[in-house]
Design a protein around this motif. Structure first.
Motif, PDB file in Angstrom:
ATOM      1  N   LYS A   1     -24.938 -14.443 -39.440  1.00 49.04           N
ATOM      2  CA  LYS A   1     -25.599 -13.299 -38.809  1.00 49.04           C
ATOM      3  C   LYS A   1     -26.297 -12.429 -39.866  1.00 49.04           C
ATOM      4  N   THR A   2     -25.628 -12.203 -40.980  1.00 44.44           N
ATOM      5  CA  THR A   2     -26.229 -11.439 -42.087  1.00 44.44           C
ATOM      6  C   THR A   2     -27.474 -12.142 -42.609  1.00 44.44           C
TER       7      THR A   2
ATOM      8  N   GLU B   1     -30.302 -11.599 -40.243  1.00 46.66           N
ATOM      9  CA  GLU B   1     -30.858 -10.245 -40.384  1.00 46.66           C
ATOM     10  C   GLU B   1     -31.753 -10.153 -41.618  1.00 46.66           C
TER      11      GLU B   1
END
Length: 112
Positions: A65-66, A69
């Motif tokens: 997820k990081t 982003e």
């Protein structure tokens, strides 16, 4: 649910540290054929790299997820030269086939 922000902070710190520490980082999953393709290309040019197998890490989903982003890429592999993403398996293969990968690695100082 509670602690999602702290795990996200941990994941951001983990990714930042990985990119600051390694010349080449590969965020991967053990069963992913595109990850194998990227690693094979990196092996063929003789560059040292560090692999993070997200399916074997307790916070792998949070790290993915990081990475999404940061890069807009929600798939693995996600290959970085220092802190710059160069894409996934097909991207790394294409850079190598076009003769660009080795120059990128040399310019970054991670390949002699």
């Amino acid at each position: 649910m509670g602690n999602t922000s702290s795990s996200t902070d941990e994941s951001k710190a983990f990714v930042s540290n990985a990119l600051a520490t390694n010349g080449v980082s590969v965020f991967s999953k053990t069963y992913c054929p595109y990850c194998t393709k990227a690693k094979n290309v990196l092996n063929s040019v003789g560059v040292q790299y560090t692999v993070y197998e997200l399916d074997k890490m307790p916070n792998g989903d949070s790290i993915l997820k990081t990475l999404y982003e940061m890069t807009g890429r929600d798939t693995v592999p996600n290959v970085f030269i220092k802190s710059t993403t160069i894409g996934g398996g097909d991207d790394v293969y294409t850079l190598h086939r076009e003769g660009k990968l080795v120059n990128m690695l040399k310019e970054a100082g991670v390949l002699a």
